[in-house]
Design an enzyme around this catalytic site. Structure first.
Site, PDB file in Angstrom:
ATOM      1  N   GLN A 135      44.528  34.792  37.795  1.00  0.00           N
ATOM      2  CA  GLN A 135      44.309  35.272  39.164  1.00  0.00           C
ATOM      3  C   GLN A 135      44.779  36.720  39.287  1.00  0.00           C
ATOM      4  O   GLN A 135      45.908  37.047  38.944  1.00  0.00           O
ATOM      5  CB  GLN A 135      45.056  34.369  40.153  1.00  0.00           C
ATOM      6  CG  GLN A 135      44.813  34.712  41.610  1.00  0.00           C
ATOM      7  CD  GLN A 135      43.360  34.516  42.039  1.00  0.00           C
ATOM      8  OE1 GLN A 135      42.725  33.520  41.723  1.00  0.00           O
ATOM      9  NE2 GLN A 135      42.809  35.496  42.738  1.00  0.00           N
TER      10      GLN A 135
ATOM     11  N   ASP B 103      35.520  33.974  33.802  1.00  0.00           N
ATOM     12  CA  ASP B 103      35.390  35.062  34.780  1.00  0.00           C
ATOM     13  C   ASP B 103      34.354  36.090  34.304  1.00  0.00           C
ATOM     14  O   ASP B 103      33.829  36.858  35.100  1.00  0.00           O
ATOM     15  CB  ASP B 103      36.748  35.764  34.957  1.00  0.00           C
ATOM     16  CG  ASP B 103      37.393  35.408  36.286  1.00  0.00           C
ATOM     17  OD1 ASP B 103      36.675  34.924  37.180  1.00  0.00           O
ATOM     18  OD2 ASP B 103      38.612  35.623  36.427  1.00  0.00           O
TER      19      ASP B 103
ATOM     20  N   LYS C 185      40.315  27.072  44.551  1.00  0.00           N
ATOM     21  CA  LYS C 185      39.658  26.802  43.264  1.00  0.00           C
ATOM     22  C   LYS C 185      40.005  25.398  42.781  1.00  0.00           C
ATOM     23  O   LYS C 185      39.161  24.673  42.274  1.00  0.00           O
ATOM     24  CB  LYS C 185      40.068  27.862  42.225  1.00  0.00           C
ATOM     25  CG  LYS C 185      39.349  29.191  42.452  1.00  0.00           C
ATOM     26  CD  LYS C 185      39.949  30.344  41.660  1.00  0.00           C
ATOM     27  CE  LYS C 185      39.288  31.657  42.102  1.00  0.00           C
ATOM     28  NZ  LYS C 185      39.983  32.850  41.573  1.00  0.00           N
TER      29      LYS C 185
END
Lengths: 325, 325
Positions: free
Chosen positions: A129, A152, A85
């Site tokens: 994460q 997200d 990422k």
């Protein structure tokens, strides 16, 4: 003369038809005929568009989109995802902020960092994460992320808006958004089509179903309790599979000409590979290629789209916060 | 002796079976055979349970559940709904608070009342009667209702939680909750069944689909853009129809033995009725009765359940706020 010519023509057509029939059958039984949906190159194209937009935003209003990533613990796979990422951010001009906390951190420590990023005007997206260490309450931690920075798209308020007609989520979860983007970029019609989503997870299956419904597909959701999955999937024009079962979807599950989006990334043992394993999807790729009209490969299908959509969500967030069109 | 007796028994069974078969066929072709799901009596049973619980709560902790209803404008149907809700509250011991505002009220005036009820500890549920006058932003007004008092369950946060595995909504929208309650109280299995929801509205279709999924049904959502609704519904073990189209679902749409929950309440002209119209469902009731195993009538099916569920949500809210088990 005309009559005889016409008869010859008819004969020729019949002959041609016969050959075409043979060659078609041959293709179905032994050769691949489906279009391969090249997620890698589509994601590259999207990242290129994002780079251009970020550069325009920087030039016009001096703002650089920022993404904060919080990693807790030392899972190798999570570390790899976070590293990827970060690299992706760099490649398009998103500024990345990384926090790595030890496995034995407390929930409060994680919440403190989230709160800091919530308040930081240079951070437009916050990503925790997953999975978190088992002593932490994932729900508490995800709920702490400001809804305006939930790139997200996992906040229940975002999912609720996604489910409701006339409401707009601030962010759409990256993987399902990537699936729909693949269909759009390949000019595959969704409206009025019969779509089946296999799997009902919060992060892929459910939001994918909600997105398909927003695009006016007729949607069925198949899951572990479904008694006759094959019967249902074999009626679908579009299948999105996200279950994590290697090669579960066989050729017989697929209607001829269907479009297959395979979200699964499953490692299977492979002695011939230097790493001892290789990655396969939920869908038996070789069989799908023979019967579907289009199919995503694994890897190189949905995978690259997830990160591209994360960058896209981060850019949208920065644009929204600065009211930049 | 025993052998001859056994043979006679077998013969009797075959004979009985033969007659049963004839009577069954006859029932399917000309007579109604489906169980009628009596929503009126089930709702009465639930209201009785609620009355008992409210009385126990009052005795033990001195709390009476309170429901506030806000009505804006002078739509006759809305006034009737509000009156019915008030009567239902009285019948079980819920204290009702009613505010009637004129059609030309401002959004701010409505918001002021919502804010007052949000802060009032004697109010455990707030309901804004829809539709609102067209000059008001429905979304703004509904969002102003405190999520802890959103007994209608329409807040996107509630819908989001309903859609997510591992999350629990504070309230489930009343009509779809009533549909599932009917299935439960009639001992109709949902798990693993193929369910089709017709309609995808925010207030019935979508939450009904999410609830069925939570109960482990395989769920398909059919809507106005679906090309082959009959093909899909005719595979369903359970159909929930909520579209508002009189008699749209014909016998041919129904799998023999399916369970039909008809949410539609549609007025159709009827010169023989004193009011000049009568109410029918989305499902052609006479045809459904011949092919389904169970069916809700209109009126008297889902309708009475909606108010019962509103009372149930109000009671749950009061229990939660006072931590009363």
């Amino acid at each position: 003369m005309l009559g005889s010519c016409f008869m010859s023509w008819i004969f020729l057509m019949l002959l041609l038809d016969h050959f075409l029939l043979i060659s078609c059958t041959a293709a179905i039984s032994t050769e691949a005929s489906a279009m391969v949906i090249d997620g890698k190159s589509i994601a590259k194209e999207i990242r290129h568009e994002i780079t251009t937009e970020i550069s325009r935003m920087k030039d016009e209003i001096g703002v650089i989109p920022g993404l904060a990533v919080i990693l807790v613990g030392d899972r190798k796979d999570s570390a790899t995802y976070v590293r990827n990422k970060k690299k992706a951010c760099e490649s398009v001009g998103v500024k990345s902020y990384e926090v790595c906390l030890p496995e034995d951190s407390t929930e409060e420590e994680v919440l403190k960092f989230i709160s800091g990023f919530n308040d930081d005007p240079e951070v437009h997206g916050i990503l925790v994460q997953l999975p978190l260490p088992s002593h932490m309450n994932e729900q508490n931690i995800l709920n702490a992320v400001s809804i305006e920075k939930d790139v997200d798209g996992f906040h229940p308020l975002n999912i609720g808006r996604l489910a409701m007609r006339g409401r707009e989520p601030l962010f759409v979860p990256c993987t399902p958004k990537g699936c729909i983007e693949l269909l759009h970029r390949c000019d595959i019609d969704i409206k009025g089509k019969q779509a089946v989503v296999i799997g009902r997870s919060n992060i892929v299956g459910m939001p994918a179903a909600l997105l398909l419904l927003r695009e006016d597909a007729t949607v069925s959701i198949v899951h572990s309790r479904t008694k006759n999955p094959e019967e249902i999937t074999s009626q679908a024009d579009i299948i999105i599979s996200a279950v994590g079962q290697p090669n579960m979807v066989r050729g017989s599950w697929i209607k001829p000409g269907a479009v297959i989006i395979d979200v699964g990334i499953n490692p299977v043992e492979d002695a011939t590979s230097p790493r001892g394993y290789r990655l396969v999807g939920d869908v038996c790729y070789e069989e799908a290629c023979k019967i579907a009209s289009a199919v995503t490969p694994v890897p190189g299908g949905v995978g690259p789209m997830t990160i591209a959509m994360l960058l896209s969500n981060t850019l949208s967030s920065a644009k929204r916060m600065h009211n930049f069109q």
